[in-house]
Design a protein around this motif. Structure first.
Motif, PDB file in Angstrom:
ATOM      1  N   TYR A 154       0.843  -1.199   0.000  1.00  0.00           N
ATOM      2  CA  TYR A 154       0.000   0.000   0.000  1.00  0.00           C
ATOM      3  C   TYR A 154       0.881   1.253   0.000  1.00  0.00           C
ATOM      4  CZ  TYR A 154      -3.856   3.126   1.124  1.00  0.00           C
ATOM      5  OH  TYR A 154      -4.785   4.133   1.069  1.00  0.00           O
ATOM      6  N   ILE A 155       1.887   1.255   0.867  1.00  0.00           N
ATOM      7  CA  ILE A 155       2.782   2.418   0.991  1.00  0.00           C
ATOM      8  C   ILE A 155       3.615   2.590  -0.285  1.00  0.00           C
ATOM      9  CG2 ILE A 155       4.768   3.343   2.264  1.00  0.00           C
ATOM     10  CD1 ILE A 155       3.660   1.663   4.719  1.00  0.00           C
ATOM     11  N   ALA A 156       4.203   1.495  -0.760  1.00  0.00           N
ATOM     12  CA  ALA A 156       5.077   1.576  -1.947  1.00  0.00           C
ATOM     13  C   ALA A 156       4.308   2.111  -3.155  1.00  0.00           C
ATOM     14  CB  ALA A 156       5.660   0.197  -2.260  1.00  0.00           C
ATOM     15  N   ASP A 157       3.045   1.699  -3.296  1.00  0.00           N
ATOM     16  CA  ASP A 157       2.212   2.155  -4.413  1.00  0.00           C
ATOM     17  C   ASP A 157       2.025   3.673  -4.367  1.00  0.00           C
ATOM     18  OD1 ASP A 157       0.600   1.832  -6.675  1.00  0.00           O
ATOM     19  OD2 ASP A 157      -1.200   1.480  -5.491  1.00  0.00           O
ATOM     20  N   LEU A 158       1.902   4.196  -3.151  1.00  0.00           N
ATOM     21  CA  LEU A 158       1.624   5.631  -2.994  1.00  0.00           C
ATOM     22  C   LEU A 158       2.878   6.497  -3.077  1.00  0.00           C
ATOM     23  CD1 LEU A 158      -1.049   7.082  -2.541  1.00  0.00           C
ATOM     24  CD2 LEU A 158      -0.613   7.067  -0.102  1.00  0.00           C
ATOM     25  N   ILE A 159       4.027   5.955  -2.657  1.00  0.00           N
ATOM     26  CA  ILE A 159       5.213   6.841  -2.566  1.00  0.00           C
ATOM     27  C   ILE A 159       6.274   6.555  -3.622  1.00  0.00           C
ATOM     28  CG2 ILE A 159       4.892   7.134  -0.065  1.00  0.00           C
ATOM     29  CD1 ILE A 159       7.485   5.371   0.258  1.00  0.00           C
ATOM     30  N   GLU A 160       6.001   5.646  -4.567  1.00  0.00           N
ATOM     31  CA  GLU A 160       7.049   5.349  -5.568  1.00  0.00           C
ATOM     32  C   GLU A 160       7.526   6.656  -6.218  1.00  0.00           C
ATOM     33  OE1 GLU A 160       6.728   5.738  -8.933  1.00  0.00           O
ATOM     34  OE2 GLU A 160       4.659   5.416  -9.534  1.00  0.00           O
TER      35      GLU A 160
END
Ligand code: FE2
Ligand code: FE2
Length: 186
Positions: free
Chosen positions: A124-130
């Protein structure tokens, strides 16, 4: 599935921009995995698969969701949300993914939910902060992700729910439950 073969498959299924997003999410997920003690190979698989259904026809996603007993509440929300549920089904049925944690990370990458595993939060985090993402507040989210996974998840779900509320847009119940779990009860 071997990552190199999956990448070739993804390149066929996704437009260039989305394919490149998936590769950036995968690099970010591996970085977070090293930081937060999640096996990098698991994070890599979940990240590679997460948007596999992003460009399916809504009618096809609807059919998959209906035929596999998925949450029909999704149909009351924008079909943008459907690709996570459809992606989980495709990963399992077409690619033979059996790891429930990977399947759940795909399934909940758009909405979040209460009781997420470390892998689910990480995707979830990686998807948002890439690195390709650019929106007001992104620096705070990236900084949170340098320190603590739960703090980063809190910042990300607060951001996502606030984004929808600011636009008078509906919030999927799983996201509300995720939000409530990560903020104070007052
Ligand atoms: Fe997605
Ligand atoms: Fe994505």
């Amino acid at each position: 599935m071997e990552s190199a073969a999956l990448i070739i498959e993804l390149e066929k299924r996704l437009p260039r921009k989305r394919f490149e997003h998936v590769l950036r999410v995968t690099e970010t997920a591996k970085e977070l995995a090293g930081r937060f003690g999640v096996p990098a190979c698991i994070a890599e698989q979940a990240a590679l698969f997460h948007d596999i259904a992003k460009f399916m026809e809504p009618s096809e996603m609807r059919r998959l969701i209906e035929e596999n007993g998925e949450d029909v509440k999704l149909f009351s929300f924008h079909h943008e949300l459907w690709h996570a549920a459809a992606g989980r089904i495709i990963a399992e049925q077409d690619f033979g993914v059996q790891d429930q944690d990977i399947l759940n990370a795909i399934r909940y990458h758009t909405t979040g939910r209460a009781g997420m595993s470390d892998l689910e939060k990480l995707i979830y985090i990686a998807d948002l902060i890439e690195p390709g993402r650019d929106f007001p507040g992104i620096t705070e989210l990236r900084n949170a992700a340098k320190l603590n996974m739960d703090e980063a998840m809190r910042a990300c779900i607060v951001h996502s729910v606030r984004y929808l509320i600011d636009r008078n847009a509906a919030v999927f119940p799983d996201s509300i439950e995720c939000y409530n779990e990560h903020v104070q009860i007052i």
